[in-house]
Design an enzyme around this catalytic site. Structure first.
Site, PDB file in Angstrom:
ATOM      1  N   CYS A  22      43.715  46.841  49.383  1.00 25.97           N
ATOM      2  CA  CYS A  22      43.386  48.251  49.533  1.00 25.97           C
ATOM      3  C   CYS A  22      42.057  48.565  48.835  1.00 25.97           C
ATOM      4  O   CYS A  22      41.687  47.909  47.857  1.00 25.97           O
ATOM      5  CB  CYS A  22      44.507  49.096  48.938  1.00 25.97           C
ATOM      6  SG  CYS A  22      44.251  50.876  49.035  1.00 25.97           S
ATOM      7  N   HIS A  61      48.126  46.494  44.356  1.00 31.39           N
ATOM      8  CA  HIS A  61      49.212  47.490  44.279  1.00 31.39           C
ATOM      9  C   HIS A  61      49.942  47.635  45.608  1.00 31.39           C
ATOM     10  O   HIS A  61      50.794  48.504  45.736  1.00 31.39           O
ATOM     11  CB  HIS A  61      48.660  48.841  43.822  1.00 31.39           C
ATOM     12  CG  HIS A  61      47.708  49.474  44.790  1.00 31.39           C
ATOM     13  ND1 HIS A  61      46.410  49.056  44.921  1.00 31.39           N
ATOM     14  CD2 HIS A  61      47.874  50.472  45.678  1.00 31.39           C
ATOM     15  CE1 HIS A  61      45.810  49.777  45.847  1.00 31.39           C
ATOM     16  NE2 HIS A  61      46.686  50.639  46.331  1.00 31.39           N
ATOM     17  N   HIS A 104      37.976  50.149  43.527  1.00 32.39           N
ATOM     18  CA  HIS A 104      37.603  51.169  42.548  1.00 32.39           C
ATOM     19  C   HIS A 104      37.769  50.651  41.121  1.00 32.39           C
ATOM     20  O   HIS A 104      37.114  51.141  40.192  1.00 32.39           O
ATOM     21  CB  HIS A 104      38.453  52.428  42.733  1.00 32.39           C
ATOM     22  CG  HIS A 104      38.139  53.203  43.975  1.00 32.39           C
ATOM     23  ND1 HIS A 104      36.863  53.539  44.336  1.00 32.39           N
ATOM     24  CD2 HIS A 104      38.938  53.719  44.941  1.00 32.39           C
ATOM     25  CE1 HIS A 104      36.883  54.237  45.469  1.00 32.39           C
ATOM     26  NE2 HIS A 104      38.141  54.344  45.853  1.00 32.39           N
ATOM     27  N   SER A 136      41.427  50.955  46.944  1.00 23.17           N
ATOM     28  CA  SER A 136      41.635  51.452  45.583  1.00 23.17           C
ATOM     29  C   SER A 136      41.444  50.355  44.543  1.00 23.17           C
ATOM     30  O   SER A 136      41.006  50.629  43.415  1.00 23.17           O
ATOM     31  CB  SER A 136      43.030  52.065  45.446  1.00 23.17           C
ATOM     32  OG  SER A 136      43.146  53.225  46.230  1.00 23.17           O
ATOM     33  N   CYS A 148      51.591  51.266  50.075  1.00 25.09           N
ATOM     34  CA  CYS A 148      50.548  52.239  49.768  1.00 25.09           C
ATOM     35  C   CYS A 148      49.935  52.805  51.043  1.00 25.09           C
ATOM     36  O   CYS A 148      50.209  53.930  51.434  1.00 25.09           O
ATOM     37  CB  CYS A 148      49.447  51.621  48.893  1.00 25.09           C
ATOM     38  SG  CYS A 148      48.036  52.726  48.599  1.00 25.09           S
TER      39      CYS A 148
END
Length: 375
Positions: A40, A62, A45, A42, A169
């Site tokens: 993902c 995650h 990030h 994220s 997610c």
């Protein structure tokens, strides 16, 4: 136990695959053999510092699916051999937020970036003699994990791990952003900004909810082609192009619901997204911005005069323990296309290649498929 994991030791550095040590499950914890992990945005990030964990090194990942291999004291709803998906937001079902029906805002989420276990505040992962901070209390970029039962959701064992991991997610977040947070109704026009894993899931949610026109915006031509295959009626390279086209196609009505699923939110783009939003419409910010970015460009007069709504969203407003198995049942019924969302599969050692592909717009979702060599 000793195994491998993809670690980040400082900002703006590549992932490093190296030996880690995983502790045993304690009270209300389970050990999972991870079979597949979604890649993902994220987690990128973490690399840029947009989502800073409480310290380094960080164990990424995650989105994950796997098999329960050991259970700790007090675990009643899971058993060894169960196939499970890891929810990136724990859901205890008992805190005030959960009791109010906001299980995506479970109070345990306050610990997501702390890296310490829900059970006793200690660490479960170590590397080179140091404590490791797992992403959102999980760390799916490793073939094993020890996690609190509130982050574990039992699933139908017939579901392939490669697609099951996505609902931990991206799929649940995007689909729920359309069907729950935006509450797309039959006949409404919808715009989806960004056609990655979350965006394609939002697109499918809007289509299944009965949207009339679905305008998708993405700068990558291949992603626009994919969006049309997943049910979009129109696809454009920029918000400006989409806004002009939507004005013509809807006779000035614009998009009643706008769902923003770009890789990273920048405050200066908010007004453009509100510009394609209809009067009394809702613009849902599902994508993440940097925790240090607190400035946004927004015409406040038009927000008031046209009675528009700007709405944040986390995990699609859903309940992990209900929505994860529910969406997989929709997939199994042939009403949700998860197979074609998995663009490429990677070995753990190829994680940096996978993220390069993501940043270059080559993937809807890349998936790490663990093998015996990784364990």
């Amino acid at each position: 136990m000793r195994t491998k994991g993809a670690l980040l030791w400082e900002f703006d550095r590549p992932w490093s695959v190296e030996e880690i040590e995983i502790g045993d499950p304690r009270k209300h914890e389970v050990k999972i053999q991870v079979e597949a992990a979604g890649m993902c945005h994220s987690d990128h990030h973490l690399v840029t510092g947009g989502i800073p964990m409480a310290g380094f090194p960080v164990l990424g990942g995650h989105e994950g699916a796997g098999i329960v291999v050991e259970i700790g004291e007090g675990v009643e709803d899971l058993a060894v051999g169960d196939h499970v998906v890891l929810s990136f937001i724990p859901s205890c079902g008992k805190c005030p937020s959960c009791q109010a029906g906001l299980r995506n805002l479970c109070d345990l989420g306050a610990l997501l970036l702390a890296g310490t276990s829900v059970t006793d505040g200690s660490f479960r992962v170590r590397a080179k003699g140091q404590n490791v901070f797992p992403m959102t209390l999980l760390g799916t970029f490793a073939p094993y994990m020890v996690v609190h039962e509130s982050s574990v959701v039992k699933i139908d064992p017939s579901i392939p791990f490669e697609v099951a991991c996505l609902v931990g997610c991206g799929v649940t977040t995007g689909y729920g952003s359309a069907t729950r947070i935006a509450d797309v109704r039959p006949g409404e026009d919808v715009a989806v900004i960004g056609a990655g894993g979350v965006g394609i899931s939002a697109l499918q949610g809007a289509v299944n909810a009965g949207a009339r026109y679905v305008f998708v915006v993405d700068p990558v031509p291949w992603k626009r082609e994919q969006a049309l295959k997943f049910g979009a009626t129109h696809a454009y390279a920029t918000v400006e192009e989409a806004t002009a086209a939507a004005a013509e196609i809807t006779a000035g009505g614009m998009a009643k619901k706008v769902i923003v699923t770009v890789g990273e939110v920048h405050g200066e783009d908010v007004d453009a997204w509100m510009g394609i939003t209809a009067k009394a419409g809702t613009c849902v910010l599902t994508a993440m911005g940097s925790l240090t970015d607190n400035k946004a460009t927004l015409n406040l007069a038009m927000l008031t005069l046209l009675q528009k709504n700007l709405q944040g969203a986390i995990f699609g407003g859903g309940n992990p323990h209900y929505d994860i198995p529910h969406l997989l049942s929709v997939y199994k019924a042939g009403k949700l296309n998860l197979d074609d969302m998995v663009t490429r599969r990677y070995r753990l050692e190829q994680i940096n290649e996978g993220y390069r592909d993501m940043l270059e717009g080559k993937n809807i979702r890349g998936v790490i498929r663990f093998t015996d060599e990784d364990r």
